[in-house]
Each structure stands twice: as C-alpha cells, then as structure tokens.
Design a protein around this motif. Structure first.
Motif, short mmCIF file in Angstrom:
data_model
loop_
_atom_site.label_atom_id
_atom_site.label_comp_id
_atom_site.label_asym_id
_atom_site.label_seq_id
_atom_site.Cartn_x
_atom_site.Cartn_y
_atom_site.Cartn_z
N TRP A 1 -18.36 -11.93 -39.84
CA TRP A 1 -19.75 -11.52 -39.96
C TRP A 1 -19.86 -10.00 -39.90
O TRP A 1 -19.32 -9.36 -38.97
CB TRP A 1 -20.59 -12.11 -38.83
CG TRP A 1 -20.82 -13.59 -38.93
CD1 TRP A 1 -20.68 -14.38 -40.02
CD2 TRP A 1 -21.23 -14.45 -37.86
NE1 TRP A 1 -21.00 -15.69 -39.71
CE2 TRP A 1 -21.34 -15.76 -38.38
CE3 TRP A 1 -21.54 -14.26 -36.51
CZ2 TRP A 1 -21.72 -16.85 -37.60
CZ3 TRP A 1 -21.92 -15.35 -35.74
CH2 TRP A 1 -22.01 -16.63 -36.28
N ARG A 2 -20.59 -9.42 -40.82
CA ARG A 2 -20.86 -7.99 -40.81
C ARG A 2 -22.33 -7.69 -41.04
O ARG A 2 -22.78 -6.54 -40.98
CB ARG A 2 -20.03 -7.28 -41.90
CG ARG A 2 -18.53 -7.36 -41.71
CD ARG A 2 -18.08 -6.49 -40.53
NE ARG A 2 -16.68 -6.68 -40.21
CZ ARG A 2 -16.21 -7.52 -39.29
NH1 ARG A 2 -17.04 -8.28 -38.58
NH2 ARG A 2 -14.92 -7.62 -39.04
N ALA A 3 -23.11 -8.72 -41.34
CA ALA A 3 -24.54 -8.59 -41.64
C ALA A 3 -25.11 -10.01 -41.60
O ALA A 3 -24.36 -10.98 -41.52
CB ALA A 3 -24.73 -7.98 -43.03
N PRO A 4 -26.44 -10.14 -41.65
CA PRO A 4 -27.00 -11.49 -41.72
C PRO A 4 -26.48 -12.24 -42.96
O PRO A 4 -26.02 -11.61 -43.93
CB PRO A 4 -28.51 -11.25 -41.83
CG PRO A 4 -28.72 -9.93 -41.14
CD PRO A 4 -27.50 -9.12 -41.51
N LEU A 5 -26.58 -13.53 -42.93
CA LEU A 5 -26.20 -14.35 -44.08
C LEU A 5 -27.02 -13.93 -45.30
O LEU A 5 -28.19 -13.58 -45.16
CB LEU A 5 -26.47 -15.82 -43.76
CG LEU A 5 -26.10 -16.86 -44.82
CD1 LEU A 5 -24.59 -16.87 -45.08
CD2 LEU A 5 -26.56 -18.26 -44.39
N TYR A 6 -26.40 -13.95 -46.45
CA TYR A 6 -27.04 -13.65 -47.75
C TYR A 6 -27.23 -12.15 -48.00
O TYR A 6 -27.81 -11.78 -49.01
CB TYR A 6 -28.39 -14.37 -47.92
CG TYR A 6 -28.33 -15.87 -47.80
CD1 TYR A 6 -27.31 -16.60 -48.41
CD2 TYR A 6 -29.29 -16.59 -47.07
CE1 TYR A 6 -27.27 -17.99 -48.31
CE2 TYR A 6 -29.25 -17.97 -46.96
CZ TYR A 6 -28.23 -18.67 -47.57
OH TYR A 6 -28.19 -20.03 -47.46
N TRP A 7 -26.81 -11.31 -47.05
CA TRP A 7 -26.87 -9.88 -47.31
C TRP A 7 -25.64 -9.44 -48.09
O TRP A 7 -24.53 -9.90 -47.84
CB TRP A 7 -26.93 -9.08 -46.00
CG TRP A 7 -28.25 -9.12 -45.31
CD1 TRP A 7 -29.12 -10.16 -45.25
CD2 TRP A 7 -28.85 -8.05 -44.55
NE1 TRP A 7 -30.23 -9.82 -44.50
CE2 TRP A 7 -30.08 -8.54 -44.06
CE3 TRP A 7 -28.48 -6.74 -44.24
CZ2 TRP A 7 -30.94 -7.76 -43.27
CZ3 TRP A 7 -29.32 -5.96 -43.45
CH2 TRP A 7 -30.54 -6.47 -42.98
N GLU A 8 -25.85 -8.53 -49.04
CA GLU A 8 -24.75 -7.96 -49.81
C GLU A 8 -24.96 -6.48 -49.96
O GLU A 8 -26.06 -6.04 -50.30
CB GLU A 8 -24.73 -8.51 -51.25
CG GLU A 8 -24.28 -9.91 -51.38
CD GLU A 8 -24.35 -10.37 -52.84
OE1 GLU A 8 -23.71 -9.74 -53.71
OE2 GLU A 8 -25.08 -11.34 -53.09
N ASN A 9 -23.90 -5.73 -49.80
CA ASN A 9 -24.01 -4.29 -50.01
C ASN A 9 -23.58 -3.98 -51.43
O ASN A 9 -22.43 -4.17 -51.81
CB ASN A 9 -23.13 -3.55 -49.00
CG ASN A 9 -23.48 -2.09 -48.96
OD1 ASN A 9 -23.51 -1.45 -50.00
ND2 ASN A 9 -23.75 -1.58 -47.78
#
Lengths: 419, 419, 419, 419
Positions: free
Chosen positions: A253-261
């Motif tokens: 995990w690096r961000a909430p689910l469904y987040w993309e950079n």
C-alpha cells in the motif's frame, strides 16, 4: 388490497427495480467476473437477492411453491450453513451459467410471485410475512451497495479503465472549515429503540457511559491524505498497528485503493472513469489500518461507535439529504457549506470507528437460518457508521452498524477524527 | 494473386473461420470465465491468436500499421517476456472488457488486414512473411485444441452441467482385440526431416538406438480403467511415483477427471453432456501420474517418445482418418475394426510417453521473441504424442511433440502400453 | 570368522565410525535443527541410518530381536510407505527427544548387534544378509554426504557464521587451461554391468546411440561464474528456462547459494567459515536452472548422462584420487595440473546433466519395501554424475546416478559444458 | 546500598533466578526447537529477556557498555521495529548457535552488570532507571509464563510424550457447586489507578456503565466440556462464530489442545506426562472460538473485561493464594472448597472475555521503542483476565489485560460463564 399491503408492494417493487436499474449500464460480460474473492459477480447479486426471497418467503408462505431450479439453492446461497452446501465463494466468478438472461428470468419470476403473495396471503400469517419481507427488502438494499462497490472494482481494475457512467460531481474551491465539537460525558442510551425495522445487531438498546469527547465536524479529505503520504505516512511503522504494518508490506500500500500517480499527478478511478484527485472531497477506499495510522499521525484517534451514535443523538443529526445512492453521484463529494456545524455524519463514506464489531449486552441471536444473519460475524471486524454514497437513503439509521475486516478497502470507507 | 498466395490466403481464412465456428455454440458469458488457472477464457483465445498475428506479422511487415488498442498488447500477450509485461495468467478471467463483441471486431480487423497483406506484400519479403504466417496458422490450431478443452472445463465444472452440442458417438458392443506388436532393436532416425512446417522442438532429426520393444495395438479403455479402480488402484501407493502419490492425496483423485459416480454408475461429463461411461472407448483425462501407475499395475510401462515415433515409421502409420477435431465428436470413441493391426496412433487421445520433454541433441532455439516459443518450457514436463479428438487433422505429424506437466488432466490425454 | 565376514565387518564398522567422525565437531544444538525442509537434523541422520539396519537387517535376520523403542520406527522412517506412517519431513527439526545421547546409545546398540550377527548368522541366509548389508552400507554413505551438506546449511545460515573446521585448501595462481575433448558418435553401452554393488537405477546396462560430441576438460569455475553475473546473467530472462526464471524471481537468486557480497568483494560460506571466492576453484551450489542458463549464455549446453558416462569409459576415467570426503577439505578445490586432459570427472562437485531422471529401458523395481528406494522418485528430477567433495570415494562409480529437483542448491552441485 | 536499591536488586536477581530454575529440567536439545511459529525455543527466551535488559538498560545507563556480541541484537530482538531488522520469528528454531551454554554465559554477564549498575548508578538517573528495571522485570515474568507454555508444547507434541517433572496434583471426588453471582448495574471505574507498576494498556483508569449481570462462581470444568463434546458441540455450526467454524474445519478441532482419546478414555498431556482427564478440574487450552461456542451451547455468554474487573472490585477478589507458577503444579487444578462464593478469579487458567483488545479511552502510547510494547497489537485479539497456573503471583493484578488471537490454544486458557 389494503393500504399496508399496497405500501409493502410499492416498496418491494421499487427496491427490486432499483437493483436492476443499477445494472443497466453493464455489458453482459461485466455481470460475470469476480476479480477478487471479496466481491461477487453482479449476476450473482441479482440471483442471490432473488433466492433470499424464494428461500425465506416463497418456500415458507406459498404452499404450492416448488423451486423451478433446485440447484440455484446451491449456486445462490451465500453463507447460510443451515440451508446446506453451496458454491465456494471464490468460485462465483467461475460460473458462466445460468446466463444473465436466465438470471433475470428467474428474478422476474420471483418478483411476480411475491407480488401475488403480497395480495393473496392470509391475514393470519401476514405479520410474520411482513416482517420477513422487510428483512428481504433491507437485505436487497445492502446488496445494492455491494453491487455498486463490486461493479466499481470490476471496472477500476480493468486495464481499459472503462467508466460506468458520466456523472458531474459538485466541487468547491477551498478547504471546508474544520473544528472539533465537544460532547459532554455521561450515561447515554445507544442502540435501536423504535418501532421500525432494524437489524438484530442494533439491539438491545442499552446504556453506556462516555467521557467527554470531541468529534471533527467534517470528514478527512483527500488533501489531508496527501499530506500524510507526503510526510511518509506509508513508510513509517511508528504510526501503524502491527497487523496494519504487515498489511502495508504485504499489499504494498502506498495510497488509497484506486489511486494512481500519472506523471506526478494523483488520480483516482471513479465510476465516471479516471479523474484527478479532488483535494477537498472526503478521502475514500481506505482500510481501518490506514484510518488508524492517519489518526495516530495526527495525534488524534477514531471515535468509538458509541461516541459516533451519541453525537448523532445529541446534535440531532439525521440522514436526510446526505449524498446517498439516490444522488446518482456514486462518489463522495465536497460539500458547499462553510459553517462549523457537524457535517456529513450520513452519506458519502462509511466512517471507520475504533470499535470492534461485537454483540451488544444481552444480544440474542435467533435460532433459525436468519439467525446466521449478523451474529456469527462478530469477530475480527471493525464497526463503521453512517452509510455512503452507495447506500440507499431509506436504508440507513443512526443506530446502523456496518462491519468489515480491518484490511478491506473496496467499500466506500473513510473517516473522521475524534479526541 | 499467384497460387502460393491464394493457397496461403485459403488456409489462413479457413483456420480463422474454424476458430470462430468452435465458439458458435457459446453464450456470451461462456467466453469470459476461467474456472482454473490452466485454462483461459474463450475470448482470450480469440484475442490472443489475433494479437499473435498483429504482433509478429502486421507490426513487422506492414510499415503503416499502428495498433488501434495498444493495451491489447498487455492483455493478450501470453508469456513472451521479450514483448513486455502482461496480465497475470490467473487474472485472465477477471477481465470483463474488452467485450466479446469488441474482441470479435478486433479479430476481424486483424484478419482483414492480413488478407490484404497476403495480396500486397512485396515479393522480396514474401519468404519470411510466409514462414511466420505458417507459424501463426499452426499456433492458432494449437489454440483451437485449447479452446475445446477449456470450453469443456468451463461447462463440465458448472453445477448445471450444460452441454456444448449433441453429438452421437459411435459405439461398439465388445472389447477391441488386444495384442502387442513387436519392433526390432536398432538405430533409427527420429525428428522432423521434411520440407513442410514443423515446430523447432521436432528438430534436428537425429539417430537413436532402441532395444527391441513391443507396443499395444490399441489405446487403454475405460473398461480397463474401471478394473484398475476396482482393484484399489487409487489406494495403493505401490503403483505410484512418489510425486504422483502426493497428487492423489492432495487432489483426492479417485477416477479420471470429469467422472462422477451417480447411484453406483460411473458417468463422465462430455461436450454432449453427462453420459454413462463407454467401457470400450479409450480412457481420457488422466494425468501422467495415473498413466504411469496404471502401467505399473499392469506390469507394463509407457513407451518412450522415440519408440512411439519409430512404431509410426516402421508400421507406416499416418494421421489420416483418425478421430480429430473435424469429426465433430470432440470425444474419444471406440473404433469398429476388429483386427490386430496398430490402431489409433493418431487422434482420439494424446498418448503419454515415458519421456521427459527435453531438447533434441543439437537443438537450437532462435534468439528473437519466437525463440521463446518452445524451448523455454523444457523442464518438468512429459511428452505426449499423436493428437486427440480436439486436434485439427492437418496440425498433427508423427514427429509432433506435445508436452504437459505430469499432473495435468484437462487435455484429452490417454495412454497405450509398451513392454 | 572367515575372510568374507571379516571383510564385511571391517567395512561395516568403518562406515559406522566414519558417520560419527563427521559429527565430532558439532555442538549438541547443531544436531537438532532443520533450517529448511530439504535438510534433516544430524541426529536424525544418525538415527535413520541405524533404523535402516534395524528394520531391514535385525528384524529380518535376528529372530529374537524386538525393537527396544518401537516408536523410533515412526520417528526415523524417511519415506517408506510400506513401513507405515512417519513423522512429517518438515517436523523433523521440531523434535528435541530422543536426545543426542539417546540416539547415540540406540546407534551403538544397533552397531553392536549387527557386529554379532555378522559373526553368527547362518551360512544359509548369508547371501541375502550380505546383499542387504551392502545396501545398508551404501545407504549410510549416501547419508554421510547429506550429513555434510546439511551441517553446512545449518552453520552457513546461522547469523554467527560458525566454522565446522579449519581446513587449508589448495589454491592455484592462474586459470586452468580449457579445451573441449571430442568423442566419436556410435552405439555405446551404459549402465552397470559388473559384479560389485550398484543401485537398481544403474541397471540394466543397455545400448545407446550418441552423436559425436565434445566435453569440456574441466569444471566451470567461480571466475567464469562471476563473468556471468557481471554480464547480467541473473537479470536476463533470455538465458533461462521458464520455470528457472520463475525461480530466479521467487527466490531472488543473484549468485550461487552461500555467496555474500561484503564491501564489494564476493565471499562464500564454507565449512571453514566465510572466505573470499577462489576464482580458479569450481563453482558450486548452483541449481540445474542456473547451470542450464549459464550454458545457454555460453552458447553451449550440458552433457547428457549418457555422454558423461561414455566419456568416462572412452577416456578410461577412474574415481581414484579425486577430491572426496576422505581428503577432509569438504569443499571443491582448484587442481594443480596444467595439461589439457580430462579433469575432475569424479569428486569436487556433482555435475548437472541435461538428462531427466528416468528409468533405464527394462528397469525393474523390486516389490518389497526396498523397492521404494529409487524407482518412485523418477519424475521431476534431473540426473547428476561424478560425486563431490562430500562423497566417500568408495561410494562412487562411473555409472552412479544421483538426482535432485532442478531448483535445489544445497548439495555440492556444479557443472561442465558440452557442445 | 540503600533499601530501595536492595529491594530492586533482590527482585531482579530473584526473577532472573526463577527463569533459570524453570529451565532446570530441560535437556540441551529442548532449548533449541520450535515446533510451531507461535512458540519460541527456551534458549531464545533466555537470550531475549537478557537482550531486553541490555538494550533498554545497559546501553542507555551504562556509558561504557559495548555489546560483546552485536549480532545478538539481530537474533534476540522480538518485534521492535525501532531497534532494526531481526531474525524472522519462524526461523528462531533454525538456529543452533549461540549454544545454550553461550546463551547462559551472555545471560549471566548481563545479570552481573545490571547488579553492579543497581549499586552504582547515579541518583539523578535512578528514577528513570528504576522504572525501566521494573518494566524489564515484569517483561521477564511474562516470558516465564511463555517458557512454561512453550516447554509444554515442545514436550507434548513429541511422540515420546516426555514429562517435564512429576507433580502430584490435588483432586476432588465430586463436582464443585455452581451458582451465578449477581452484580448491580451502575457506573464503575476500571483500569489501573494505583501507585505500583502496571502496563500502559491498563491505563487510564476510566468510568464504564454496565447493566446488571451475573458471573459464574467457578471455572468451566473438563466434565462440562466432555458434555459439550458428547452433545456434538464440535460438529454443529450453529454454536460457532463464522471464523470459529472455519477454524474447526481447517484445524480439525475435536477436543481441547493436548487431549487424546486412548482406547475410549480421554487423556491430556500435562507437564507431568499423559494423564486421564480430571473431570472436576478447569478445562484448559481452549481457543476463544471454543469458549464462545461453549457459552452459546449453554445459552450463556462470556463476561466482558469490564464485568470481570468490576466483579473483582465489588467482591474484593485478590490474587493471593491462587494456583500460580509458584505452586509448582503448572496445571489447573480442582479446588477443595464447597461453598458458593466466587472462586478462582485468579490463577489456574486465563479467562477469555468477550472483549476485543482495544485501547482504553484516552490511552496514550509512548513514542520510543517501548511504545511498541502493547499498543501496536490492538487489533484482531481478544482480552483475557486473571492469570494462570504459569503466571508468577506477583505479576498479576485485577486490572491486568492479557490478549491473544481468537484461535490460539497453547496458553493455559479457560473460561467462566456470564449471563
């Protein structure tokens, strides 16, 4: 048909229709797949909510009823051990048959037969029948929320990133003002104490003592979450529960689910497709572990479920008018008001509490199949309150207890701080 | 268009058409699911066989070609590391999009463009183009067989036990006579030595010495398999390889795949639905471990792949006329002849040999993407020979080497004894 | 006692004594642990090699013998299904009792009783007895090698990096000259054909045809392996079998087992502790997958086991004088000769061949418990030849077939190229 | 040395000595093994409790101290992320070195140095030092209990069923009388509020409201558990939580841990070896899931931790005189009294409560390494109260909160009913 029967028929048909309306934008293929074990294929939801009425209403109250497809009892049973064996949960997406069309046929047949039964059932059994119908209706509303979250997962994890619909979401240009509202210590009553419908886990109403506490007047936002991320929140074990830290490592995990950079800009997958993060909207698709770590990073904590419910009753908060399923956004949104009163206790996102999902004092679970409904899940889960943008408005109450394992993220789950 | 080009176009269109014909009985939903990791959803086969032509032919020989959907390269790549990352195999059944209709559109577009290219391609590159086209055609034929076995698995593991079609299978009233045919010792040549198409793993042709051996003139039958079962074959570790015995315990094998005992009568799931076992038909859907254990129980052994191929050449066995994909049975059948000549070396079931799948002496694998085609799988697999009822007749040769891990059972795999 | 009996007694006692001598440097604690499932605690080896004599010799030939500890049959059985249930392999390191002292007591008792039996056994059963004694002796020699490799693993994976002994290893100052020696094509005989002891898997002797081939005159060295590593060998999928590439990813292989990079200098853990890599010594502790990838990178291949054995017989290679267990080095070493004759076919490291471990033509496995000895492992393993620095010299032969799964690295396994 | 220092030295040496006394009956081999991941080898406990003093006391308060074996920081760290990487928990039993003797040497060195430090430390840092010393002493007492339970597991799972000692346990001839004692509703204060030592998780003391409840005056017995088993308790899903039922299936639970049915008679493995079940003694080695299912079968429930603690304070229950570590029984026993007063709230078995292990309102966890001590485990565990036959008497308090995952059974865990 008398008024009570008419009222029941109206609600029943409306709920059945609503479920199907939610599926309207889907392709046949979308009904079938199960990208992870927690979610179910949409056609399974359609079948299961029909099977529920067949099993617990038609088979019980309609003497002449014989299931046209007895094997559906095997395929559409979710977890009722008392009803017999069933398809393993993780195999639901392995089943191409019955086809979507056949499931709809089955569904419409059940709907029609229950419509007849509402009219024709004998007055002497009406009370039992009515009670179980209400349970069936609320059960189907629960599956409406799951349908939305499962459809979102099916589309959001597809490399083509297809949109479900094209909703225009309200936005705002600045941060919503923020305060903590104080509630006095004392003995309060929580749990459901009214005359309407509630689930068994909301009862009995009972007294609890709480110390004075204060509760954030709004939900934690995406902007605040970005600060947590930028401060290394996902890399610093000190913020995390031990099990949570394990999950961070294991699931990366690096961000909430469904987040993309994407090229340095954080986006999130929504039911309207991929969009840049709205920093003023409530953060969503976080696990309990993440919520707990964020609160720890902030030097605050999550409210207990008693505190949350007491705040509702002290502040007179009502569900009406929140951002629910009916708004059609299917996404949590920034609100436009700027005052410091309590906001968004209902709707937008389910709020993780710091309370384990356990029976209330003197809770009794019934001994029949429906007794399996809530009681047997009372371990290893945390309680959530308030409903979300995927919850039907008529389904939620201040006493409503939702529950998930602390590592789940595919529901519309967010948070509010307490101290 | 000259004759060579016409011939290629004819074969190409025929194969593309055949693949689609195999899918004709499917519902949309059947195209999507993946009940176990070894199989692929039918729509993936349709897409992958098109992607293969796009990647290795269109992109190479059609200067102006730009993939309309670059992400299909990610979704329809099977295992070519040199082409880049790809959807994990076990997630193929998680993808509802592209829809079946979109996949067909993509497929038809690829077919049409290649049709044009066959006509228009410059004579100077024709030779390379033609060679790769043949590879693409044979690659698609391989996937035709996989389509049949994967469709069978999708339908056979569905609790509704749906049939794919309604074929009438030939039967016979008694056991086919049985003998062992002797072949002399000597140095023989095996491997492909002709001018037509072959896969790289069939080359180079080379000499082998074999001792005198004898080979059963027919395939092992269901009736014989029932004897093995009734003699406790699945309960007696002495017959089994150590890894095989582990598989028996772990997978709870008690009969071939797709067999079910219904009220004391053994049935098997076929593409024509559930049927009683035909005791005179060849046994099918057995693993290498089961084949090896059966041979051990019989006091015999499996032939080596060299022995099998030598028997073909000594006896002048040809593939023509076997029970292949074209018969439409899609199931191994009892044959009607009663003489003691060698039978069914080709068609009906792939025959497990006792040979590990390893490179032939002086085997060279090419260094480009297509070099990944066969060579990199040369470990932990056993070789099978002769094709099955799901193999296109034009696809098989005496030198053809198929290979699977020793615990796989969903292909049409059977056996013949040697001693 | 006649000469034959004396000779047997001498060998028997010598082997029993040798096993114990190998354990002499151990602490009590070293006898107990099992850092991974493939290895066994040293005390288990001591017990198991005694149990083997108890079970297959004492119980059979000594009428009055009653096992003093029947439960040892459960604890020290390795894999003989015919003998009954047994402690799961992965639980061997969970057993603190019997203590090391008790195991030695059991062991010495068995040794003494067999010593008596060698003297007293009736002439009429001598032949059978003698044959099984030889098997027991060779079985114990196999476990001597495993003892060394398992002790190495126990010490090498301990963060304290303890040494087992302090051996001075021969070194050389330059690279051993390198050539490929040609062997003619033809039909050769391989397999054991003598009058001495051999394992069942070395028989029957039989003819094979091989094409002309050439075999590297020495083993691949650490220096060459470093070149492979520096050329990105572990990062380039093109060199690897598909299963091998999976293993590289899964196990994060970046160098042979026991290698560590300390401040930029590659070291390896040996039984004499951590040492810088000797670039002129043979590379060791590599899997089949690594050996295969190295050969592919070099544009060469591994020899088949037939080729290896034919080279021995054509070149008249003998085991005598290699670096075996008796040298006391317990590590592969650089040899001092500089000529281009064939070197080190025996000793130093087991050489991976490109041959799967399969039965020889007409191989028969016996039907009693000892029939489980070799035959049942004939799947999913590759053959190795020549013995290692941990093999007793009297134990090895040109026909000797060792076998391991292709991902195993804790044995003294190395390689030589062929082309 | 003043009285406070003398008192601390006395306690410190007594606890250090007690730990070693518990190991006195062990063979060297018993110190090394780890039959399952939850338990640690005894020598690890000896090392870890010494490392704790080294890390948090010697390194902090003794300026000149340099760890003689820095790698012990890697080997004996349990879970303190802030201290750095560490040996994976499941690999603790893979380490033969340091030897038991070396661990004792390390341990004695640490003990001696701390003895000196108690005498010599400057008065200005005495308060901090003293506080941490008390934590270290209580930490070591926790490990004394774990030592007993882990030694029990090591011996009880060994096929030889060795005894640790030969204790004579008190018994009784009939069932202890049984009643439920009522406690009034009201707002009570729970949590630690005194001047002595407590763990952070017992604070802050705070008010809770409880409804009137009643609590069983004694522990549930083996005889009652046999009734549950004979009534099919382990076969009837209706009694079980969903996760509990999964555990029953997965682990094949049919009785408490360490129970064995020998020729129709139930026995249990104790530290005095295998014994017939004493039906009047408290049941032990049950999981939370089993406790919850038993309560459900009885139509009762488990007490909350607040109820348990309130009962202690209302009834004036004290730990003194229970069956603790000091009795030397190391097993729960039947008590001799026959009256209906509250019994055995302390000692014999830890009592599962129906409360999840969560922070008390306004709980603060400290920010240094010791802040990892209790707080980070506050998810997915249930609270237990009262101590057991393996708990040092001076270690337990009414406010003491123990916690384990709901499927753990190797601790001395039992239950008492509430309603």
């Amino acid at each position: 048909m008398n008024a009570t029967r008419e009222e029941l028929a109206r609600r029943f048909f409306a709920v059945r229709q609503q479920t199907e309306a939610l599926c309207q934008p889907l392709c046949v293929e979308d009904y079938v797949v199960q990208p992870m074990v927690d979610i179910s294929p949409p056609k399974w939801h359609l079948g299961h909510t029909s099977w529920f009425f067949e099993k617990f209403l038609l088979e019980k109250f309609s003497a002449s009823y014989a299931p046209p497809q007895p094997i559906y009892n095997f395929m559409f049973n979710s977890y009722y051990n008392s009803i017999g064996v069933r398809v393993e949960r993780r195999q639901r997406g392995a089943l191409s048959r019955p086809t979507v069309e056949e499931v709809y046929r089955y569904r419409h047949d059940i709907t029609a037969r229950l419509g007849e039964l509402i009219e024709s059932i004998d007055e002497s059994t009406w009370k039992d029948f009515h009670e179980l119908m209400l349970l069936g209706i609320h059960h189907e509303q629960q599956h409406q929320e799951l349908l939305v979250t499962d459809i979102k997962h099916i589309l959001a994890t597809n490399p083509l990133r297809p949109a479900y619909h094209a909703a225009t979401l309200p936005t705002r240009a600045d941060t919503l003002p923020d305060t903590f509202i104080n509630i006095d210590s004392g003995v309060y009553c929580i749990g459901y104490n009214g005359n309407g419908f509630c689930f068994d886990n909301e009862q009995p109403a009972h007294k609890v003592y709480v110390d004075a506490f204060s509760l954030q007047n709004r939900l934690v936002t995406n902007g605040e979450w970005l600060e947590f991320m930028e401060d290394g929140g996902y890399n610093e074990f000190r913020h995390w529960l031990s099990d949570g830290w394990d999950a961070v490592q294991r699931e990366q995990w690096r961000a909430p689910l469904y987040w993309e950079n994407i090229d340095g800009v954080w986006h999130e997958m929504t039911l309207s497709g991929l969009r840049p993060i709205d920093q003023y909207a409530p953060v969503c698709h976080i696990s309990y572990y993440e919520a707990e770590a964020f609160a720890s990073w902030k030097g605050k904590r999550l409210p207990s479920e008693a505190e949350w419910e007491i705040a509702c009753s002290v502040l007179g908060a009502k569900a009406s008018g929140g951002n629910f399923l009916e708004s059609g956004y299917l996404h949590p949104v920034a609100i436009s008001e700027n005052d410091l009163t309590m906001k968004q206790l209902f709707g937008d996102v389910w709020e993780w509490t710091g309370s384990a999902y356990l029976p209330y004092p003197n809770y009794k679970h019934s001994s029949d199949a429906l007794g399996e409904y809530n009681g047997k899940f009372m371990s290893n889960q945390m309680t959530l309150r308030g409903g979300s943008c995927a919850t039907p408005e008529s389904h939620i109450r201040a006493t409503y207890r939702n529950f998930f394992q602390p590592d789940k993220r595919w529901q519309f789950t967010g948070m509010r701080l307490a101290s």
